[in-house]
Scaffold this motif. Structure first.
Motif, PDB file in Angstrom:
ATOM      1  N   PRO A 170      68.687  66.496  45.985  1.00 31.69           N
ATOM      2  CA  PRO A 170      68.763  65.512  44.904  1.00 31.69           C
ATOM      3  C   PRO A 170      67.664  65.462  43.874  1.00 31.69           C
ATOM      4  O   PRO A 170      67.321  65.378  43.010  1.00 31.69           O
ATOM      5  N   TYR A 171      66.491  65.212  45.102  1.00 32.49           N
ATOM      6  CA  TYR A 171      65.282  65.075  44.220  1.00 32.49           C
ATOM      7  C   TYR A 171      64.610  66.238  43.442  1.00 32.49           C
ATOM      8  O   TYR A 171      64.103  66.552  42.385  1.00 32.49           O
ATOM      9  N   ILE A 172      65.063  67.529  44.095  1.00 34.45           N
ATOM     10  CA  ILE A 172      64.496  68.705  43.354  1.00 34.45           C
ATOM     11  C   ILE A 172      65.175  68.966  42.155  1.00 34.45           C
ATOM     12  O   ILE A 172      64.862  69.320  40.998  1.00 34.45           O
ATOM     13  N   VAL A 173      66.488  68.830  42.441  1.00 33.21           N
ATOM     14  CA  VAL A 173      67.344  68.998  40.819  1.00 33.21           C
ATOM     15  C   VAL A 173      67.091  67.930  39.818  1.00 33.21           C
ATOM     16  O   VAL A 173      66.916  68.283  38.625  1.00 33.21           O
ATOM     17  N   GLY A 174      66.945  66.652  40.336  1.00 30.22           N
ATOM     18  CA  GLY A 174      66.547  65.793  39.330  1.00 30.22           C
ATOM     19  C   GLY A 174      65.185  65.983  38.726  1.00 30.22           C
ATOM     20  O   GLY A 174      65.149  66.033  37.622  1.00 30.22           O
ATOM     21  N   GLY A 175      64.465  66.249  39.621  1.00 26.55           N
ATOM     22  CA  GLY A 175      62.945  66.735  38.936  1.00 26.55           C
ATOM     23  C   GLY A 175      63.102  67.909  37.922  1.00 26.55           C
ATOM     24  O   GLY A 175      62.530  68.033  36.920  1.00 26.55           O
ATOM     25  N   GLY A 176      64.000  68.828  38.289  1.00 24.35           N
ATOM     26  CA  GLY A 176      64.167  70.008  37.394  1.00 24.35           C
ATOM     27  C   GLY A 176      64.689  69.629  36.048  1.00 24.35           C
ATOM     28  O   GLY A 176      64.598  70.317  35.262  1.00 24.35           O
ATOM     29  N   ILE A 177      65.511  68.952  36.179  1.00 23.39           N
ATOM     30  CA  ILE A 177      66.312  68.113  34.845  1.00 23.39           C
ATOM     31  C   ILE A 177      65.109  67.410  33.870  1.00 23.39           C
ATOM     32  O   ILE A 177      65.173  67.781  32.764  1.00 23.39           O
ATOM     33  N   TYR A 178      64.262  66.602  34.610  1.00 19.80           N
ATOM     34  CA  TYR A 178      63.158  66.309  33.744  1.00 19.80           C
ATOM     35  C   TYR A 178      62.285  67.268  33.017  1.00 19.80           C
ATOM     36  O   TYR A 178      61.903  67.146  31.791  1.00 19.80           O
ATOM     37  N   VAL A 179      62.022  68.436  33.916  1.00 20.50           N
ATOM     38  CA  VAL A 179      61.219  69.519  33.157  1.00 20.50           C
ATOM     39  C   VAL A 179      62.096  70.381  32.104  1.00 20.50           C
ATOM     40  O   VAL A 179      61.471  70.356  31.015  1.00 20.50           O
ATOM     41  N   ILE A 180      63.484  70.436  32.248  1.00 23.27           N
ATOM     42  CA  ILE A 180      64.221  70.990  31.201  1.00 23.27           C
ATOM     43  C   ILE A 180      64.374  70.136  29.942  1.00 23.27           C
ATOM     44  O   ILE A 180      64.206  70.451  28.835  1.00 23.27           O
ATOM     45  N   LEU A 181      64.121  68.775  30.235  1.00 22.22           N
ATOM     46  CA  LEU A 181      64.231  67.889  29.318  1.00 22.22           C
ATOM     47  C   LEU A 181      63.226  67.686  28.339  1.00 22.22           C
ATOM     48  O   LEU A 181      63.007  68.053  27.194  1.00 22.22           O
ATOM     49  N   GLY A 182      62.038  68.068  29.154  1.00 24.03           N
ATOM     50  CA  GLY A 182      60.591  68.240  28.345  1.00 24.03           C
ATOM     51  C   GLY A 182      60.705  69.219  27.443  1.00 24.03           C
ATOM     52  O   GLY A 182      60.199  69.258  26.359  1.00 24.03           O
ATOM     53  N   ILE A 183      61.111  70.471  27.959  1.00 23.88           N
ATOM     54  CA  ILE A 183      61.116  71.704  27.206  1.00 23.88           C
ATOM     55  C   ILE A 183      62.160  71.322  25.861  1.00 23.88           C
ATOM     56  O   ILE A 183      61.693  71.619  24.768  1.00 23.88           O
ATOM     57  N   PHE A 184      63.240  70.645  25.935  1.00 23.34           N
ATOM     58  CA  PHE A 184      64.220  70.496  24.994  1.00 23.34           C
ATOM     59  C   PHE A 184      63.345  69.398  23.964  1.00 23.34           C
ATOM     60  O   PHE A 184      63.404  69.767  22.776  1.00 23.34           O
ATOM     61  N   ALA A 207      55.469  62.451  29.652  1.00 23.79           N
ATOM     62  CA  ALA A 207      56.050  61.638  30.720  1.00 23.79           C
ATOM     63  C   ALA A 207      57.307  62.594  31.308  1.00 23.79           C
ATOM     64  O   ALA A 207      57.233  62.559  32.647  1.00 23.79           O
ATOM     65  N   THR A 208      57.720  63.245  30.903  1.00 22.87           N
ATOM     66  CA  THR A 208      59.010  64.151  31.338  1.00 22.87           C
ATOM     67  C   THR A 208      58.414  65.080  32.279  1.00 22.87           C
ATOM     68  O   THR A 208      59.038  65.256  33.291  1.00 22.87           O
ATOM     69  N   PHE A 209      57.162  65.675  31.935  1.00 24.71           N
ATOM     70  CA  PHE A 209      56.703  66.945  32.751  1.00 24.71           C
ATOM     71  C   PHE A 209      56.056  66.140  33.868  1.00 24.71           C
ATOM     72  O   PHE A 209      56.260  66.919  35.002  1.00 24.71           O
ATOM     73  N   ILE A 210      55.361  64.985  33.725  1.00 27.84           N
ATOM     74  CA  ILE A 210      54.840  64.538  34.883  1.00 27.84           C
ATOM     75  C   ILE A 210      55.869  64.007  36.069  1.00 27.84           C
ATOM     76  O   ILE A 210      55.936  64.219  37.118  1.00 27.84           O
ATOM     77  N   LEU A 211      56.915  63.377  35.437  1.00 23.96           N
ATOM     78  CA  LEU A 211      58.094  62.804  36.282  1.00 23.96           C
ATOM     79  C   LEU A 211      58.566  63.810  37.026  1.00 23.96           C
ATOM     80  O   LEU A 211      58.710  63.971  38.282  1.00 23.96           O
ATOM     81  N   GLY A 212      58.929  65.008  36.156  1.00 18.96           N
ATOM     82  CA  GLY A 212      59.715  66.204  36.835  1.00 18.96           C
ATOM     83  C   GLY A 212      58.930  66.704  38.116  1.00 18.96           C
ATOM     84  O   GLY A 212      59.206  66.926  39.045  1.00 18.96           O
ATOM     85  N   GLY A 213      57.536  66.778  37.791  1.00 18.87           N
ATOM     86  CA  GLY A 213      56.636  67.355  38.846  1.00 18.87           C
ATOM     87  C   GLY A 213      56.541  66.265  40.110  1.00 18.87           C
ATOM     88  O   GLY A 213      56.789  66.812  41.215  1.00 18.87           O
ATOM     89  N   ALA A 214      56.561  65.080  39.828  1.00 20.56           N
ATOM     90  CA  ALA A 214      56.370  64.123  40.850  1.00 20.56           C
ATOM     91  C   ALA A 214      57.791  64.150  41.691  1.00 20.56           C
ATOM     92  O   ALA A 214      57.696  64.090  42.837  1.00 20.56           O
ATOM     93  N   PHE A 215      58.963  64.155  41.058  1.00 22.86           N
ATOM     94  CA  PHE A 215      60.166  64.335  41.919  1.00 22.86           C
ATOM     95  C   PHE A 215      60.464  65.416  42.436  1.00 22.86           C
ATOM     96  O   PHE A 215      60.924  65.640  43.721  1.00 22.86           O
ATOM     97  N   ILE A 216      59.887  66.686  41.792  1.00 20.93           N
ATOM     98  CA  ILE A 216      60.025  67.729  42.574  1.00 20.93           C
ATOM     99  C   ILE A 216      59.232  67.780  44.085  1.00 20.93           C
ATOM    100  O   ILE A 216      59.514  68.445  45.103  1.00 20.93           O
ATOM    101  N   LEU A 217      58.068  67.127  43.819  1.00 21.48           N
ATOM    102  CA  LEU A 217      56.825  67.020  44.962  1.00 21.48           C
ATOM    103  C   LEU A 217      57.671  66.298  45.910  1.00 21.48           C
ATOM    104  O   LEU A 217      57.502  66.554  47.358  1.00 21.48           O
TER     105      LEU A 217
END
Length: 415
Positions: A173-187, A77-87
Motif C-alpha cells: 500500500p505504501y509503494i502504490v500510494g507513493g506512486g499516486i503522489y508522483v503521478i499527481l505531481g506530473i498531472f 509537496a506531491t513529489f516529496i511526499l511520493g518519494g517519502a512514502f515509496i521509501l
C-alpha cells in the motif's frame, strides 16, 4: 483559467491525495506492528518526529508559497511526499538486503517520516490559498464541502485497494500510494495554473528580505485579529488530543477486544471493513448536513464547531472505555462523522478571516500550531499508553479537547 476549472483541479488534487492516503493508512498500523515490529510508544514517537519536522519547516514553506508561488509549493509537496512514502514501503526490501535490525528499521522509518513532514509543510496552506485566490472567497465554502465528499468517496475506493494489496504484502500500500503522489505531481505540472497570485516584488532580487517581510506580515495579521488567536489555540489543543486516537485506535482494538468470528477474517480485512462502513456513513451524514444547514452562515459555523466538539469529547472517551467491540466501533464511526463535517466548516471559517497576501503563511502557522500540539502532546500520550493502558491514553485524548470546547463556547456566545 475560470473558477470551474480551478475547482476541478482542486477536486482532483484532494481526490487523489485521499485515495493514496486510504490505500496507505487503512492497514498502516498492521504494517508497523506486524511487519516492522513497533510498540505503542514507537508508534507515537513516529508521529512526534513527523510533527517536529512540521514545526521546524511549516512557517518557512508557508512563506515560500506566499512569496513565490502557491502552485510551486503544492507541486513540490506531491513529489516529496511520493518519494517519502515509496521509501517507507521499501524498508522491508532494505532490511532483507542489508540485514537490518530492529533499531535500523525504526531509524529508516523515522527518516521517511521526516521527509514526509517536509512535504506536508509545502502542501499545508498552499492549496487552500491557491484555491481562494483563483476561485474567489465567495465560492470556497461549497468547494470545501464538495471536496470533502470526494475525499470520502476516494477513501472508499482506497480502503478496498488497501486490503487487497496488504493481503499480498503489508508494504505494498505504501509503494502504490507513493506512486499516486508522483503521478499527481506530473498531472499538476501540466494542468495547475496560477493567474491571480502576485509574487512579492523583491522575491527575485532580495529573496530572504521578501520572505521575512511576508512572514512578519502574516504574524502581524494574526496579532490584529483575536479570532485567529483563538483558532490557533484551538488548533494546538486539537493537535495534542488527536494523537491518541489517530495513532493508537487500531492498537486499541487489537489489544482490548476479541474480533467477532466471521469467516475467520484477518485483522487486515476487519480494519478495511471498519474504514469502509465508517466512510459510507460519513458520506451520508455529510450530505444530510450540507442540505439541512447553510455552512456559509457564521452562526451555523459557530454552533456546529461548539456542539460537534462536545460530541468529540464524549465519543472519544466512550471509545476508550467501551466494554464491547461493537460499542467501540460505533463510537469510532461517530468520531469519523464529526471529523468529516467539522473539517470543511473550520476551513471555511478560517479562510474567511484571512487576506490574500499572507493567506498561505497564516494557514501554515495554523498548521504549525497543530504540529506543536501533536509534538508535545503525542509523547505524553504515548508514555501513558505504554506504562498503563492504551485505553487510558485515548480517554486522556478526549479530556484534552475540553479547553477547545470552552473556547468555541465563548465565541458562540459572542464573548
Amino acid at each position: 483559467m475560470n473558477s470551474l476549472e480551478t475547482k476541478h483541479i482542486y477536486y482532483t488534487l484532494h481526490f487523489l491525495i485521499s485515495l493514496a492516503s486510504a490505500i496507505m493508512f487503512t492497514t498502516y498500523a498492521i504494517y508497523y506492528i506486524e511487519e516492522l515490529g513497533l510498540n505503542p510508544f514507537q508508534l507515537i514517537l513516529i508521529g512526534t518526529f513527523l510533527e517536529v519536522t512540521i514545526i521546524l519547516f511549516e512557517g518557512i514553506t508557508g512563506v515560500v508559497a506566499d512569496t513565490y508561488s502557491r502552485r510551486f509549493s503544492v507541486i513540490t509537496a506531491t513529489f516529496i511526499l511520493g518519494g517519502a512514502f515509496i521509501l517507507e514501503g521499501s524498508i522491508p526490501y532494505f532490511s532483507d538486503a542489508f540485514a537490518f535490525g530492529a533499531l535500523a528499521i525504526f531509524a529508516s522509518l523515522l527518516v521517511a517520516e521526516i521527509i514526509r513532514g517536509l512535504g506536508e509543510t509545502f502542501l499545508s496552506g498552499a492549496d487552500q490559498a491557491w484555491l481562494a485566490d483563483e476561485a474567489g472567497e465567495g465560492t470556497i465554502a461549497a468547494i470545501f464541502v464538495r471536496a470533502n465528499q470526494l475525499r470520502l468517496v476516494a477513501s472508499l475506493i482506497g480502503i478496498v485497494v488497501s486490503v487487497v494489496l496488504a493481503s499480498f504484502a503489508l508494504n505494498l500500500p505504501y509503494i502504490v500510494g507513493g506512486g499516486i503522489y508522483v503521478i499527481l505531481g506530473i498531472f499538476l505540472c501540466f494542468f495547475m495554473k496560477e493567474h491571480k497570485f502576485e509574487r512579492a516584488p523583491a522575491a527575485v532580487e532580495m529573496p530572504f528580505r521578501a520572505m521575512k517581510s511576508t512572514f512578519v506580515s502574516g504574524i502581524g495579521f494574526i496579532k490584529k485579529k483575536p479570532i485567529l488567536w483563538m483558532l490557533l489555540l484551538v488548533t494546538v489543543l486539537m493537535g495534542a488530543a488527536s494523537e491518541g486516537v489517530d495513532r493508537l485506535w487500531e492498537a486499541h482494538l487489537l489489544e482490548a477486544y476479541a474480533f467477532p468470528e466471521l469467516g475467520n477474517l484477518s485483522p487486515v480485512v476487519w480494519f478495511g471493513i471498519i474504514h469502509f462502513v465508517g466512510t459510507l456513513i460519513s458520506i451520508g451524514a455529510m450530505e444530510w448536513y450540507q442540505r439541512k444547514f447553510d455552512v456559509n452562515k457564521p452562526r451555523v459555523i459557530r454552533n456546529s464547531l461548539f456542539y460537534f466538539t462536545l460530541g468529540q469529547i464524549a465519543f472519544t472517551i466512550i471509545f476508550g472505555l467501551a466494554s464491547s467491540f461493537y460499542w467501540a466501533i460505533f463510537s469510532f464511526w461517530v468520531l469519523g462523522i464529526i471529523g468529516s463535517i467539522t473539517a470543511p466548516i473550520y476551513q471555511t471559517w478560517l479562510n474567511q478571516q484571512l487576506e490574500s497576501g499572507s493567506r498561505a503563511t497564516v494557514l501554515s502557522i495554523m498548521g504549525q500550531g497543530n504540529a506543536v500540539g501533536q509534538g508535545f502532546g503525542g509523547p505524553f500520550v504515548g508514555v501513558v499508553a505504554t506504562r498503563f493502558y492504551i485505553r487510558s491514553a485515548i480517554v486522556l485524548s478526549g479530556l484534552l479537547i475540553i479547553p477547545a470546547a470552552v473556547l468555541y463556547g465563548k465565541v458562540r456566545k459572542g464573548k
